[in-house]
Every structure is written in C-alpha cells, then in structure tokens.
Design an enzyme around this catalytic site. Structure first.
Site, PDB file in Angstrom:
ATOM      1  N   PHE A 173      14.790   8.595  46.274  1.00  0.00           N
ATOM      2  CA  PHE A 173      14.243   7.839  45.135  1.00  0.00           C
ATOM      3  C   PHE A 173      13.042   8.562  44.523  1.00  0.00           C
ATOM      4  O   PHE A 173      12.896   8.606  43.299  1.00  0.00           O
ATOM      5  CB  PHE A 173      13.840   6.419  45.570  1.00  0.00           C
TER       6      PHE A 173
ATOM      7  N   PHE B 219       3.890  24.787  46.948  1.00  0.00           N
ATOM      8  CA  PHE B 219       4.809  23.852  46.269  1.00  0.00           C
ATOM      9  C   PHE B 219       4.071  22.686  45.641  1.00  0.00           C
ATOM     10  O   PHE B 219       4.605  21.978  44.789  1.00  0.00           O
ATOM     11  CB  PHE B 219       5.927  23.385  47.200  1.00  0.00           C
TER      12      PHE B 219
ATOM     13  N   ASN C  83      12.998   9.443  50.161  1.00  0.00           N
ATOM     14  CA  ASN C  83      12.832  10.767  49.548  1.00  0.00           C
ATOM     15  C   ASN C  83      13.751  10.939  48.344  1.00  0.00           C
ATOM     16  O   ASN C  83      13.368  11.549  47.339  1.00  0.00           O
ATOM     17  CB  ASN C  83      13.086  11.868  50.581  1.00  0.00           C
TER      18      ASN C  83
ATOM     19  N   LEU D 279       4.453  10.810  55.512  1.00  0.00           N
ATOM     20  CA  LEU D 279       3.277  11.518  54.975  1.00  0.00           C
ATOM     21  C   LEU D 279       3.711  12.566  53.962  1.00  0.00           C
ATOM     22  O   LEU D 279       4.813  13.113  54.046  1.00  0.00           O
ATOM     23  CB  LEU D 279       2.460  12.172  56.092  1.00  0.00           C
TER      24      LEU D 279
ATOM     25  N   CYS E  11      11.379  19.135  52.054  1.00  0.00           N
ATOM     26  CA  CYS E  11      12.215  17.961  52.356  1.00  0.00           C
ATOM     27  C   CYS E  11      13.059  17.392  51.224  1.00  0.00           C
ATOM     28  O   CYS E  11      14.175  16.964  51.471  1.00  0.00           O
ATOM     29  CB  CYS E  11      11.339  16.878  52.953  1.00  0.00           C
TER      30      CYS E  11
ATOM     31  N   VAL F 261       4.449  18.030  60.667  1.00  0.00           N
ATOM     32  CA  VAL F 261       4.458  16.604  60.991  1.00  0.00           C
ATOM     33  C   VAL F 261       3.888  16.354  62.390  1.00  0.00           C
ATOM     34  O   VAL F 261       2.974  15.551  62.566  1.00  0.00           O
ATOM     35  CB  VAL F 261       5.889  16.038  60.894  1.00  0.00           C
ATOM     36  N   GLY F 262       4.423  17.060  63.386  1.00  0.00           N
ATOM     37  CA  GLY F 262       4.003  16.810  64.777  1.00  0.00           C
ATOM     38  C   GLY F 262       2.506  16.964  64.969  1.00  0.00           C
ATOM     39  O   GLY F 262       1.856  16.077  65.553  1.00  0.00           O
TER      40      GLY F 262
ATOM     41  N   GLN G 142      14.843  18.462  48.617  1.00  0.00           N
ATOM     42  CA  GLN G 142      16.190  19.008  48.410  1.00  0.00           C
ATOM     43  C   GLN G 142      17.046  18.855  49.669  1.00  0.00           C
ATOM     44  O   GLN G 142      18.201  18.430  49.600  1.00  0.00           O
ATOM     45  CB  GLN G 142      16.099  20.481  48.006  1.00  0.00           C
TER      46      GLN G 142
ATOM     47  N   ARG H  82       2.572  22.842  34.830  1.00  0.00           N
ATOM     48  CA  ARG H  82       2.127  21.628  35.511  1.00  0.00           C
ATOM     49  C   ARG H  82       1.380  20.685  34.574  1.00  0.00           C
ATOM     50  O   ARG H  82       0.857  19.661  35.027  1.00  0.00           O
ATOM     51  CB  ARG H  82       1.228  21.998  36.692  1.00  0.00           C
TER      52      ARG H  82
HETATM   53  P1  NAD Z   1       8.210  22.556  61.172  1.00  0.00           P
HETATM   54  O1  NAD Z   1       9.266  23.578  61.059  1.00  0.00           O
HETATM   55  O2  NAD Z   1       6.854  22.793  60.580  1.00  0.00           O
HETATM   56  O3  NAD Z   1       7.954  22.262  62.742  1.00  0.00           O
HETATM   57  C1  NAD Z   1       8.957  22.063  63.682  1.00  0.00           C
HETATM   58  C2  NAD Z   1       8.498  22.698  64.997  1.00  0.00           C
HETATM   59  O4  NAD Z   1       9.369  22.295  66.050  1.00  0.00           O
HETATM   60  C3  NAD Z   1       8.518  24.229  65.009  1.00  0.00           C
HETATM   61  O5  NAD Z   1       7.211  24.734  65.270  1.00  0.00           O
HETATM   62  C4  NAD Z   1       9.488  24.576  66.160  1.00  0.00           C
HETATM   63  O6  NAD Z   1       9.107  25.743  66.892  1.00  0.00           O
HETATM   64  C5  NAD Z   1       9.396  23.335  67.018  1.00  0.00           C
HETATM   65  N1  NAD Z   1      10.508  23.099  67.944  1.00  0.00           N
HETATM   66  C6  NAD Z   1      11.839  23.251  67.712  1.00  0.00           C
HETATM   67  N2  NAD Z   1      12.529  22.894  68.828  1.00  0.00           N
HETATM   68  C7  NAD Z   1      11.616  22.497  69.760  1.00  0.00           C
HETATM   69  C8  NAD Z   1      11.708  22.006  71.098  1.00  0.00           C
HETATM   70  N3  NAD Z   1      12.891  21.824  71.712  1.00  0.00           N
HETATM   71  N4  NAD Z   1      10.574  21.721  71.762  1.00  0.00           N
HETATM   72  C9  NAD Z   1       9.365  21.880  71.167  1.00  0.00           C
HETATM   73  N5  NAD Z   1       9.222  22.329  69.903  1.00  0.00           N
HETATM   74  C10 NAD Z   1      10.338  22.626  69.202  1.00  0.00           C
HETATM   75  O7  NAD Z   1       8.805  21.203  60.624  1.00  0.00           O
HETATM   76  P2  NAD Z   1       8.025  19.953  59.966  1.00  0.00           P
HETATM   77  O8  NAD Z   1       7.684  20.230  58.540  1.00  0.00           O
HETATM   78  O9  NAD Z   1       6.953  19.505  60.910  1.00  0.00           O
HETATM   79  O10 NAD Z   1       9.205  18.878  59.934  1.00  0.00           O
HETATM   80  C11 NAD Z   1       9.701  18.293  61.137  1.00  0.00           C
HETATM   81  C12 NAD Z   1      10.601  17.124  60.763  1.00  0.00           C
HETATM   82  O11 NAD Z   1       9.826  16.135  60.065  1.00  0.00           O
HETATM   83  C13 NAD Z   1      11.747  17.480  59.809  1.00  0.00           C
HETATM   84  O12 NAD Z   1      12.863  16.718  60.170  1.00  0.00           O
HETATM   85  C14 NAD Z   1      11.237  17.061  58.439  1.00  0.00           C
HETATM   86  O13 NAD Z   1      12.292  16.718  57.575  1.00  0.00           O
HETATM   87  C15 NAD Z   1      10.423  15.847  58.783  1.00  0.00           C
HETATM   88  N6  NAD Z   1       9.331  15.548  57.842  1.00  0.00           N
HETATM   89  C16 NAD Z   1       8.556  16.541  57.338  1.00  0.00           C
HETATM   90  C17 NAD Z   1       7.488  16.235  56.486  1.00  0.00           C
HETATM   91  C18 NAD Z   1       6.604  17.317  55.913  1.00  0.00           C
HETATM   92  O14 NAD Z   1       5.717  16.969  55.129  1.00  0.00           O
HETATM   93  N7  NAD Z   1       6.752  18.584  56.255  1.00  0.00           N
HETATM   94  C19 NAD Z   1       7.215  14.892  56.185  1.00  0.00           C
HETATM   95  C20 NAD Z   1       8.022  13.894  56.739  1.00  0.00           C
HETATM   96  C21 NAD Z   1       9.078  14.236  57.572  1.00  0.00           C
HETATM   97  C1  UGA Z   2       7.448  14.126  50.226  1.00  0.00           C
HETATM   98  C2  UGA Z   2       7.263  12.604  50.182  1.00  0.00           C
HETATM   99  O1  UGA Z   2       6.317  12.273  49.165  1.00  0.00           O
HETATM  100  C3  UGA Z   2       6.770  12.081  51.541  1.00  0.00           C
HETATM  101  O2  UGA Z   2       6.705  10.661  51.511  1.00  0.00           O
HETATM  102  C4  UGA Z   2       7.748  12.533  52.628  1.00  0.00           C
HETATM  103  O3  UGA Z   2       7.287  12.118  53.900  1.00  0.00           O
HETATM  104  C5  UGA Z   2       7.876  14.036  52.601  1.00  0.00           C
HETATM  105  O4  UGA Z   2       8.333  14.465  51.276  1.00  0.00           O
HETATM  106  C6  UGA Z   2       8.887  14.574  53.576  1.00  0.00           C
HETATM  107  O5  UGA Z   2       9.772  13.857  53.980  1.00  0.00           O
HETATM  108  O6  UGA Z   2       8.736  15.744  53.875  1.00  0.00           O
HETATM  109  P1  UGA Z   2       5.841  16.223  50.045  1.00  0.00           P
HETATM  110  O7  UGA Z   2       7.095  16.976  49.818  1.00  0.00           O
HETATM  111  O8  UGA Z   2       4.906  16.718  51.075  1.00  0.00           O
HETATM  112  O9  UGA Z   2       6.167  14.703  50.439  1.00  0.00           O
HETATM  113  O10 UGA Z   2       5.003  16.125  48.688  1.00  0.00           O
HETATM  114  P2  UGA Z   2       5.197  15.266  47.340  1.00  0.00           P
HETATM  115  O11 UGA Z   2       3.872  14.808  46.912  1.00  0.00           O
HETATM  116  O12 UGA Z   2       6.241  14.258  47.476  1.00  0.00           O
HETATM  117  O13 UGA Z   2       5.651  16.391  46.302  1.00  0.00           O
HETATM  118  C7  UGA Z   2       6.940  16.997  46.384  1.00  0.00           C
HETATM  119  C8  UGA Z   2       7.161  17.867  45.170  1.00  0.00           C
HETATM  120  O14 UGA Z   2       7.301  17.063  43.990  1.00  0.00           O
HETATM  121  C9  UGA Z   2       6.017  18.829  44.871  1.00  0.00           C
HETATM  122  O15 UGA Z   2       6.544  20.068  44.456  1.00  0.00           O
HETATM  123  C10 UGA Z   2       5.269  18.153  43.728  1.00  0.00           C
HETATM  124  O16 UGA Z   2       4.558  19.057  42.921  1.00  0.00           O
HETATM  125  C11 UGA Z   2       6.419  17.519  42.972  1.00  0.00           C
HETATM  126  N1  UGA Z   2       6.002  16.345  42.164  1.00  0.00           N
HETATM  127  C12 UGA Z   2       5.484  15.233  42.757  1.00  0.00           C
HETATM  128  C13 UGA Z   2       6.175  16.386  40.792  1.00  0.00           C
HETATM  129  O17 UGA Z   2       6.662  17.383  40.233  1.00  0.00           O
HETATM  130  N2  UGA Z   2       5.810  15.295  40.048  1.00  0.00           N
HETATM  131  C14 UGA Z   2       5.297  14.166  40.601  1.00  0.00           C
HETATM  132  O18 UGA Z   2       4.993  13.197  39.873  1.00  0.00           O
HETATM  133  C15 UGA Z   2       5.121  14.143  41.999  1.00  0.00           C
END
Ligand code: NAD
Ligand code: UGA
Length: 462
Positions: A225, A337, A223, A162, A275, A14-15, A277, A440
């Site tokens: 929903f 995934f 998420n 995203l 995310c 995300v960052g 689960q 799939r």
């Molecule tokens: P990630 O594990 O990929 O990244 C987190 C990073 O934060 C790691 O690299 C870690 O080393 C770093 N970190 C931890 N403590 C720190 C500190 N004090 N200073 C600087 N860096 C530090 O995680 P992610 O997938 O980017 O998810 C981050 C958050 O965003 C989570 O809460 C997740 O639920 C949420 N989120 C993720 C997604 C996604 O698609 N992955 C989408 C929306 C929201």
């Molecule tokens: C999901 C949400 O879609 C984002 O809006 C949210 O920001 C993010 O979680 C988060 O908080 O991390 P993401 O997990 O990256 O995004 O991907 P999705 O497209 O949502 O897919 C999640 C899982 O559901 C995948 O395994 C995908 O294959 C599965 N999926 C998705 C299905 O089995 N069927 C579908 O119709 C859609």
C-alpha cells in the site's frame, strides 16, 4: 511464561536497531544479537556502527555491555534464550521456480534447522523477517522434524514496520506492534509473553494480536500500500509536467482529505530500498500461486510505474541536454535510497547513474553518507563495466566539487543539506546553460530560475 533471555539471529538493519531498543527499554532482559558475519558483529561492538541511523549510537551505548551483546556465538546464544527472533534476510529468489518474484527462504530455513539442532526446553520463535504468508508452518515443520525430544516450540509472527532513517523514532513510538500466534493455550501464552516484552514501553492498545496468517500477510500488504501511494503520485507527476500543474500542490490538495491523508505523497525519482520492490514481487508471486492473476497484475503495475519513473527521468536529462551526454559531466547529489541512511539497496540512483553512464556521461557523485566504494560496487553489480566506472565516475567530497564544470546537476536523494546549498556558487561553478534536474523536488524552483539556472523539477510543468 516470563521472558528473561532473548536472542536474535541476524544483526542487520532490523536485528541490530530493534534488539538495541528492546535491551534499552527492558534492562531485566538479556538480549544477544548474533550473526555469522564477523565484520558486522565487530562493527556493532565498536564506535562505528554498521548502520547509520540518527539516535542509534545513544541507544546502543545505553545498553551495550549491560544487557545487550553482539556475538558470532550463534549456537550458544540460541541455547541460552527463551525467545528467539529470526531477523535474517529474505531477498527475492534469483533462480529456478519463482525466480525474480518469490522470496528466497534459504536463510529462514537454515535458521530454523539451527534452532532445532541446539534447543532444549520451551522456546518461542519469532518471525521478525518479512516472509510470505504461511512461512510459520514451514518453520514449524522443520522444527518438529529435527528437534531434540525435550524441546517444544511456539512460532509467532511479529513483523517490523520501522523505516530506515527514522528507525529509532519508529521503534520508540511505533504506530502499532503486530503479533500473530496460534489460537491454542500454548500459542496464546507465547503471544502474551511477547506482548509483555513490548509492554515495557508501548501502550497495550497499540499492540495488535491476530492469527499467524493475518500478521504475516499484513506486513506485505502494508509495504504494498505504501509503495502504491508513491507510484500513484509519481504517475500524476508525469501528468503535472505535461499540463503545468504542480504535483506538490496536488498532493497537498488531496492529502488534506482525511480519508486520503498527507503522508507518502511526495513525488520522486521512484522508490528504492531493500523492501518495497521485494515485498511487492513477493505479493505478486503469492497471488499467482493462489490462482489470482488479476490481483497479481494489479500489484505488478506498481513496480512497472516505478521503473518508468526512473527511466523517464533519464530520458528527460538526455532530451534536455540536446540529445547527447557523451563526455558531459553531470553532478549527482545523493546516492542513498532516502535521506538519513547509508543504505543504497535498490536506490533509484543506481539505475539512473547506470543509464547515464551508458549514455557516456561522466558522473561526479556526492553523498554525505555513502562511501565511494559502495557506489562503485553498486554500479558494478548493476552491470556497468569496471573500466567505465574507472573512467567516467568521480566521487566528490562535497556538492561544490561535484558541480565544478558540470553541464548538469541532478538531485537523487532528499538530504537536508541540499536544501541549503549556496545556489549562486553552484551556478558560477557550472557550465552554461546550467541545467538542474531536481528529482526530489527539494530545491527552490523559482529561485533557481531567477538565478539563471535552467531547472526541471519532478512533477512541475515548464
Ligand atoms: P540484512 O541483510 O541487513 O541483515 C540480515 C543479517 O542476517 C545478515 O547480516 C546475515 O549475515 C544474517 N544471517 C543470515 N543467516 C543467519 C543465521 N542463520 N544466523 C545469524 N545471522 C544470520 O537484512 P535486514 O535489512 O536487517 O532485513 C532483515 C529482514 O527484515 C528482511 O526480511 C527484511 O525484509 C525485513 N525488514 C527490513 C527492514 C529494513 O528497513 N531494512 C524493515 C522491516 C523489515
Ligand atoms: C519501508 C516502510 O516505510 C517501512 O514501514 C517498512 O518497515 C520497510 O519499508 C521495510 O519493510 O523494509 P523504508 O524502505 O526504510 O521503509 O523507507 P520509506 O520511508 O518507506 O521509503 C522508501 C522509498 O520510498 C524511498 O526511496 C523514499 O525516498 C521513497 N518515498 C517515500 C517517496 O518517493 N515518496 C514518499 O512520499 C515516501
């Protein structure tokens, strides 16, 4: 309040992409992404970014070195910023009270303590991570108790929506931006400062502002929903298989109802990703904590359905292959995934491969983006013994190598390249009967049948 310098704690999925987009769209703002993980920062500064996302290379290249910087100098970056995004991980707690459900907020707390320690002047702290509702008050309490006298803070919630694989598109034109803040003059000024950052490229009517708690909670609910829709259609996939209905046809039929809509109705081997689960468990825990066990049970069932979908796919393979997988080679196409990402966190492939290995199958795994060492590490973490991984898992360079002498082939990720496979070549490579398990629903079922395969498609009756 005008934002000229942004810092982000956490250079993860995300960052990194989020800050790259802000830097690309706001050339007048200096954006620094920091992380204590030196390897990750080095990768962000290289040509081999740590995150695979279509279009991300171009966005990073357009701003890196100009107003986008990746560094491990965390304290200095905080000190120099007027707005600090907190984008650290919030995994499920694995111990103690709430183990297996509650969010582990240790990284959030550590970030807040660090911000308090090094901040002077006015700072806006933005929760970008997904967190339980009311976390902003914990952050405020830590900041208030540890800050230097001349520092003041406004805490905002700005969850990220995203999805991996489409991150660049989602960041460039999101359905909405959500910002929660306090209804005080200072809180409103902080909200407006963040709104004006996004307004550089996002129409104002798409920027929703709410109170802090609505914003925090909305992220978990969104998420939940989305995951619920997948579990709902997956429950129907089982009924379709039993009755001869076709889940894709059912999804199309119901999805044309504008109240239901067509998205997120694709049946699969189950949802994965870091995310869904985690955030469902978090919601379950919140419901329990606020004395709402019925609401908790309702959301818990979404996860139970997802687990069942994975195990029922394995059972289908075992039963179809004459109730024994011992020594049989199974080609596994896809380990990520979802398509267009190298992320395997909570991938259904991990659980399915683990269970097939426990049936003593030999797995020939191909994924276009996931490296072999990640696959091995994931299986080890899922409880598969190292010796079993060594003896029973082969990582293949392409789908044809995987299919060679295989008793069965299973698609576990919907990569586009699997839709254009040379199926006749695959059939010739495989042992007969050539069983295909399309988890799939991306392969042409009728063509498979015509070519002499014995195909099973998720959600499609025999
Ligand atoms: P990630 O594990 O990929 O990244 C987190 C990073 O934060 C790691 O690299 C870690 O080393 C770093 N970190 C931890 N403590 C720190 C500190 N004090 N200073 C600087 N860096 C530090 O995680 P992610 O997938 O980017 O998810 C981050 C958050 O965003 C989570 O809460 C997740 O639920 C949420 N989120 C993720 C997604 C996604 O698609 N992955 C989408 C929306 C929201
Ligand atoms: C999901 C949400 O879609 C984002 O809006 C949210 O920001 C993010 O979680 C988060 O908080 O991390 P993401 O997990 O990256 O995004 O991907 P999705 O497209 O949502 O897919 C999640 C899982 O559901 C995948 O395994 C995908 O294959 C599965 N999926 C998705 C299905 O089995 N069927 C579908 O119709 C859609």
């Amino acid at each position: 309040m005008k934002v000229t310098s942004i810092c982000c704690l956490g250079a993860g999925y995300v960052g990194g992409p989020t800050m790259a987009m802000i830097a690309a769209k706001c050339p007048d703002i200096r954006v620094t992404v920091c992380d204590m993980n030196q390897g990750r920062i080095d990768a962000w500064n290289s040509d081999e970014l740590p995150v695979y996302e279509p279009g991300l290379d171009e966005v990073v290249r357009s701003a890196r070195g100009r107003n986008l910087h990746f560094t491990t100098e965390i304290k200095q970056s905080i000190a120099e910023a007027d707005l600090i995004f907190v984008s650290v991980g919030t995994p499920t707690k694995s111990f103690g009270i709430g183990a297996g459900r509650a969010a582990d907020l240790r990284y959030i707390e550590a970030a807040a303590r660090l911000i308090a320690e090094v901040s002077h002047g006015n700072k806006i702290i933005v929760e970008k991570s997904t967190i339980p509702v009311k976390t902003a008050s914990a952050i405020e309490a830590i900041l208030a108790a540890n800050a230097t006298t001349e520092a003041t803070f406004q805490v905002l919630s700005n969850p990220e929506f995203l999805a991996e694989g489409t991150a660049v598109r989602d960041l460039e034109s999101p359905d909405r931006i959500l910002i929660g803040g306090k209804p005080t003059p200072e809180g409103e000024a902080a909200v407006e400062a963040l709104v004006s950052v996004y307004a550089n490229w996002i129409p104002r009517e798409k920027i929703i502002t709410t109170n802090l708690w609505s914003s925090e909670l909305s992220k978990l609910v969104a998420n939940a929903f989305l995951a619920q829709r997948i579990s709902s259609i997956n429950s129907i996939s089982a009924l379709c298989e039993a009755t001869g209905a076709d889940v894709d046809e059912v999804a199309r039929a119901i999805g044309t109802d504008s109240r239901i809509g067509p998205k997120f109705l694709k049946s699969s081997v189950g949802f994965g990703g870091s995310c869904f689960q985690k955030d469902l468990l978090n919601l379950v825990y919140l419901c329990e904590s606020f004395g709402l066990p019925q609401a908790a049970d309702y959301w818990r069932q979404v996860i139970a359905m997802n687990d069942w979908q994975k195990s029922r796919f394995v059972e289908k393979i075992v039963r179809t292959l004459f109730n024994t997988l011992v020594g049989k080679r199974i080609a596994i196409l896809g380990f990520a995934f979802k398509k267009d990402t190298n992320d395997t966190r909570e991938s259904p492939a991990i659980h399915i491969c683990r269970d097939l290995l426990h049936e003593r199958a030999h797995l020939a795994i191909y994924d276009p983006r996931v490296p072999g060492e990640t696959i091995r590490a994931d299986l080890l973490e899922a409880g598969v013994e190292a010796s079993i991984i060594d003896e029973q898992v082969e990582i293949c360079p392409d789908p044809y190598a995987a299919a060679e002498s295989a008793h069965a082939l299973a698609t576990l990720t919907e990569w586009d390249e699997f839709r254009t496979l040379d199926l006749a070549r695959i059939r010739d490579l495989m042992l007969k009967p050539a069983f295909v398990f399309d988890g799939r629903a991306i392969l042409p079922h009728d063509e498979l049948q015509a070519l002499g395969f014995s195909p099973f498609t998720i959600g499609k009756g025999d």
